[in-house]
Design an enzyme around this catalytic site. Sequence first.
Site, short mmCIF file in Angstrom:
data_model
loop_
_atom_site.label_atom_id
_atom_site.label_comp_id
_atom_site.label_asym_id
_atom_site.label_seq_id
_atom_site.Cartn_x
_atom_site.Cartn_y
_atom_site.Cartn_z
N ARG A 151 -3.33 -20.09 -36.23
CA ARG A 151 -3.29 -18.64 -36.04
C ARG A 151 -1.84 -18.15 -35.96
O ARG A 151 -1.49 -17.13 -36.51
CB ARG A 151 -4.05 -18.27 -34.76
CG ARG A 151 -4.30 -16.79 -34.59
CD ARG A 151 -5.31 -16.51 -33.49
NE ARG A 151 -4.66 -16.43 -32.18
CZ ARG A 151 -5.33 -16.18 -31.05
NH1 ARG A 151 -6.64 -16.04 -31.04
NH2 ARG A 151 -4.69 -16.09 -29.91
N LYS B 183 -13.32 -15.93 -28.13
CA LYS B 183 -13.98 -15.02 -27.20
C LYS B 183 -14.12 -13.61 -27.78
O LYS B 183 -15.18 -12.99 -27.67
CB LYS B 183 -13.16 -14.99 -25.90
CG LYS B 183 -13.94 -14.69 -24.69
CD LYS B 183 -13.09 -14.91 -23.45
CE LYS B 183 -11.78 -14.17 -23.56
NZ LYS B 183 -11.28 -13.65 -22.29
N ARG C 41 -11.01 -13.19 -12.01
CA ARG C 41 -10.14 -14.36 -12.20
C ARG C 41 -10.10 -15.21 -10.94
O ARG C 41 -9.67 -16.35 -10.98
CB ARG C 41 -8.70 -13.90 -12.52
CG ARG C 41 -8.54 -13.31 -13.91
CD ARG C 41 -8.08 -14.36 -14.91
NE ARG C 41 -8.25 -13.92 -16.31
CZ ARG C 41 -7.41 -13.12 -16.95
NH1 ARG C 41 -6.33 -12.66 -16.34
NH2 ARG C 41 -7.64 -12.78 -18.19
N ARG D 277 -0.80 -22.83 -21.61
CA ARG D 277 -1.77 -21.74 -21.43
C ARG D 277 -3.18 -22.28 -21.25
O ARG D 277 -3.96 -21.77 -20.44
CB ARG D 277 -1.74 -20.79 -22.64
CG ARG D 277 -0.62 -19.77 -22.56
CD ARG D 277 -0.41 -19.05 -23.89
NE ARG D 277 -1.61 -18.40 -24.38
CZ ARG D 277 -1.88 -18.17 -25.67
NH1 ARG D 277 -1.02 -18.57 -26.60
NH2 ARG D 277 -2.98 -17.57 -26.03
N ARG E 35 2.14 -14.13 -33.65
CA ARG E 35 2.23 -14.02 -32.18
C ARG E 35 3.07 -15.18 -31.67
O ARG E 35 2.71 -16.34 -31.86
CB ARG E 35 0.82 -14.09 -31.57
CG ARG E 35 0.15 -12.74 -31.50
CD ARG E 35 -1.28 -12.86 -31.06
NE ARG E 35 -1.43 -13.38 -29.69
CZ ARG E 35 -2.58 -13.30 -29.02
NH1 ARG E 35 -3.63 -12.72 -29.54
NH2 ARG E 35 -2.66 -13.79 -27.80
#
Length: 369
Positions: free
Chosen positions: A307, A193, A268, A325, A313
Amino acid sequence: MIKLHDKYFKPFISAQEIDDAISRLAKEIAADLGDEIPVFIGILNGSFMVVSDFVKKYPKPCEVTFIKLASYEGVKSTEDIQRLIGLTQDLSGRTVVIIEDIIDTGNTLEEIHRIFSKERVKSLKIATLFYKPEAYKKDYKLHYVGIEIPNKFIVGFGLDYNGLGRDIPEVYQIKTTQHMTNLVLFGPPGAGKGTQAEFLKEKYSLVHISTGDVFRYNIKNETALGVLAKSYMDKGDLVPDEVTIKMLNAEVDKNADANGFIFDGFPRTEAQAKALDALMETKDSSINAMVALEVDDEVLVKRLLERGQTSGRPDDANEEVIRKRIAEYYSKTAVLKEYYSSQNKYFGVDGVGSIEEITVRLSAVIDKL
Ligand code: IMP
Ligand code: MG
């Protein structure tokens, strides 16, 4: 909505409302003037429609003539009034009523008073169909006013924008924001995104509003809304939609000349989607599309694990967390997909492929909006 030259206008005053206002003016003026035979003087070009309708409704004998003045350039009044056709008859001892289409700054009216100060008229009255009180800067009395309007540019019923629009039988008002393409951008974690938002921003000159960034900006700079939002967050409460919407409103206002916006991270919920629609409505605009990058779960998991190896992360490192998630994303956005689909505004875009391939698919959707 209509477009004249480069600008968009929305319906503002109907032909019926205009007709009613002119009837009222005719009645009022006739009552005041009694048996006097007035000379009605229209100020060309704009007043030709109102004068025509007005004298047809005027219940008693009258004379009609015109003078021609010009002051407007584009959508702005200028101080420099040109007298193109002056008075051509002797008005000594006559009752004169100026019929204006619109009084804005009053500069034209000042010129009219200058012209008539040399004539020995019995009385000079001013009538105008439209009047913008917030723009008026002079002290001359306006004896008869049809409709008071806000200080925004209008067209139609004799009024033009650079020559166009005079022929329209009703009045249109300039849109607060011009034509925009507003997108709500969606995608599960790992869908790319951020990369695509950057591309869309460049290609279409859109302003990217990431709700997270907006929050951080307001909190860091201790804006009134930032302080308010933080007070909820410090208590562990969700920031009310009202506060978020106000922050977004400020962002939209800051970029009122934008070609449009990419909303990212908001809405949302359905309530938020409705609030966003209401916000865009106040800007004479709307959300054109929800664009969602669609990527298969297994591809997402693979991408995020990769990633995680380089980004460090922690939420990208654990497969179970990643799957949670992704599941959360689908359960939360299902209702929005529904909301925008029902308005034919949902566009799913295949998010698997090279960055360039995906940008081509996104462009195809946006170019058709
Ligand atoms: P003023 O001299 O600023 O009072 O403006 C009067 C003239 O400007 C009018 O006779 C119109 O020709 C033009 N004008 C003022 N406001 C508008 C508008 O909103 N649309 C189109 N023309 C306008
Ligand atoms: Mg005029």
